[in-house]
Design a protein around this motif. Structure first.
Motif, PDB file in Angstrom:
ATOM      1  N   ILE B  46      58.286  15.633  -1.163  1.00 22.09           N
ATOM      2  CA  ILE B  46      57.897  14.070  -1.219  1.00 22.09           C
ATOM      3  C   ILE B  46      57.657  13.436  -2.533  1.00 22.09           C
ATOM      4  N   GLY B  47      58.528  12.651  -2.905  1.00 23.63           N
ATOM      5  CA  GLY B  47      58.475  12.081  -4.065  1.00 23.63           C
ATOM      6  C   GLY B  47      57.438  11.100  -4.437  1.00 23.63           C
ATOM      7  N   ALA B  48      56.982  11.023  -5.705  1.00 23.99           N
ATOM      8  CA  ALA B  48      55.852  10.076  -6.153  1.00 23.99           C
ATOM      9  C   ALA B  48      55.824   8.847  -5.544  1.00 23.99           C
ATOM     10  N   ALA B  49      56.950   8.203  -5.567  1.00 18.49           N
ATOM     11  CA  ALA B  49      57.065   6.513  -5.071  1.00 18.49           C
ATOM     12  C   ALA B  49      56.842   6.686  -3.630  1.00 18.49           C
ATOM     13  N   THR B  50      57.401   7.843  -2.985  1.00 18.32           N
ATOM     14  CA  THR B  50      57.304   7.673  -1.443  1.00 18.32           C
ATOM     15  C   THR B  50      55.868   8.068  -1.111  1.00 18.32           C
ATOM     16  N   MET B  51      55.370   9.003  -1.776  1.00 21.40           N
ATOM     17  CA  MET B  51      53.878   9.528  -1.530  1.00 21.40           C
ATOM     18  C   MET B  51      52.939   8.255  -1.516  1.00 21.40           C
ATOM     19  N   TYR B  52      52.995   7.665  -2.827  1.00 24.31           N
ATOM     20  CA  TYR B  52      52.157   6.339  -2.903  1.00 24.31           C
ATOM     21  C   TYR B  52      52.120   5.685  -1.882  1.00 24.31           C
ATOM     22  N   THR B  53      53.467   5.086  -1.698  1.00 19.47           N
ATOM     23  CA  THR B  53      53.684   3.996  -0.371  1.00 19.47           C
ATOM     24  C   THR B  53      53.293   4.319   1.036  1.00 19.47           C
ATOM     25  N   LEU B  54      53.655   5.750   1.133  1.00 17.97           N
ATOM     26  CA  LEU B  54      53.191   6.117   2.673  1.00 17.97           C
ATOM     27  C   LEU B  54      51.510   6.347   2.779  1.00 17.97           C
ATOM     28  N   LEU B  55      50.887   6.613   1.574  1.00 20.23           N
ATOM     29  CA  LEU B  55      49.322   6.726   1.594  1.00 20.23           C
ATOM     30  C   LEU B  55      49.079   5.562   1.913  1.00 20.23           C
TER      31      LEU B  55
END
Lengths: 235, 111
Positions: B46-55
């Protein structure tokens, strides 16, 4: 100053992926992307580095930034600071082999939703302003003001089309060549000037609306395609 | 339906699925990424940008909550609502696998 190379960005929405690859190639040759100013990447002459680059388009509140950058930092992506003019666009560098910042295509596509909205608003402003200036101004004043609104319409239209493609997880590749765009722009520009006093077609006709839009659209395309044109020439 | 409605339709994307699983125990954002990589042996990243948005999305949909109040690193944990959605999705995926195996075997393919 010879230690800094400047390359213009044709819009991350259109050439984002290619731009990041270009920055990687330059870094391997010793030209490392250090700053983004205006519309261009500034690369500084250094030791060649095997580093990769990434960007993210996201609107963050001040209190959200710490967490955001920390998440990237922990994964190995270091933030490359840009001026506050570029709020909402963030660039990062990392060692080659670092995992990509985007791993979900839907979330990546949704980054372009705000651009669609801005584009639509820009279209309204551009077209209305253009119509307004053709009806209420005359002569050279009209030419300048309507050219500005024409350019706004051109940019807004590109934004709308580009973001629609991105939202469908495709990319708009502009196949209009620089020379073609310049030619179309110049032809419509001269026709427009000659017609200042309604010589060719009536001052407030629909033809003028079309000419103005054509000018704006191709003018913007010419500017954004210039970089690719110049790069291809160098090869 | 765009996958952005994932939490409303209660069908999770792979990324969201693994994040929720990871948050059965409270963790920091980066620890989630590491944990998922370990558990899936590198299959799911899970990429950093993806993780941030999903959280952020999961917080908004109350599938997870923030625990602890440290200024710097925030910890997250699954909520009761998130737990229910996750459980349903585990069962859904389980069913998919069972159907897959059954049909393979019925057709005489080696499993």
């Amino acid at each position: 100053m010879k230690n800094v190379k400047k390359v213009m960005c044709s819009g991350l929405m259109f050439t984002g992926k290619e731009d990041m690859e270009m920055l990687h190639r330059y870094a391997k040759e010793g030209w490392v992307f250090k700053e983004f100013k205006g519309l261009s990447y500034y690369m500084h002459k250094e030791e060649p580095k095997d580093v990769i680059f990434a960007y993210d388009l996201i609107s963050l509140r001040e209190d959200e930034k710490l967490e955001y950058f920390e998440m990237f930092e922990k994964q190995g992506w270091h933030h490359i600071p840009t001026s506050t003019l570029h709020e909402g666009t963030y660039f990062f560098w990392a060692e080659n082999g670092t995992k990509p910042v985007h791993t979900d295509k839907d979330i990546e596509a949704s980054r372009y939703e705000p651009f669609f909205k801005i584009g639509i608003i820009g279209l309204f402003i551009g077209v209305l302003g253009w119509l307004g200036s053709t009806y209420f101004l005359f002569g050279w004043k009209e030419l300048v003001v309507s050219a500005l609104f024409g350019a706004t319409t051109g940019v807004a239209l590109m934004m709308v089309i580009g973001s629609v493609f991105q939202l469908r997880k495709k990319r708009l590749r502009l196949y209009i060549r620089f020379k073609t765009a310049v030619m179309v722009f110049l032809i419509s520009f001269f026709a427009y000037i000659i017609n200042i006093h309604g010589v060719l077609f009536a001052p407030n006709s629909i033809v003028r609306v079309i000419m103005g839009s054509v000018m704006g659209f191709f003018g913007v395309i010419a500017i954004t395609q210039y970089k690719q044109y110049r790069d291809n020439k160098e090869l | 339906m765009p996958k952005n409605d994932t939490f409303k339709t209660e069908q999770l994307t792979d990324s969201a699925y693994y994040i929720l699983l990871s948050l059965l125990q409270e963790r920091h954002g980066y620890a989630i990424m590491k944990h998922i990589e370990e558990v899936t042996e590198g299959d799911v990243v899970i990429g950093a940008a993806t993780m941030y948005t999903l959280l952020k999305k999961m917080l908004k949909n109350e599938c997870i909550k923030q625990v602890g109040d440290t200024e710097r690193t925030k910890q997250y944990q699954i909520t009761k609502k998130g737990l229910a959605i996750l459980k349903n999705d585990v069962l859904r995926r389980e069913k998919m696998v069972l159907n897959g195996r059954k049909l393979f075997q019925e057709r005489g393919y080696d499993w």
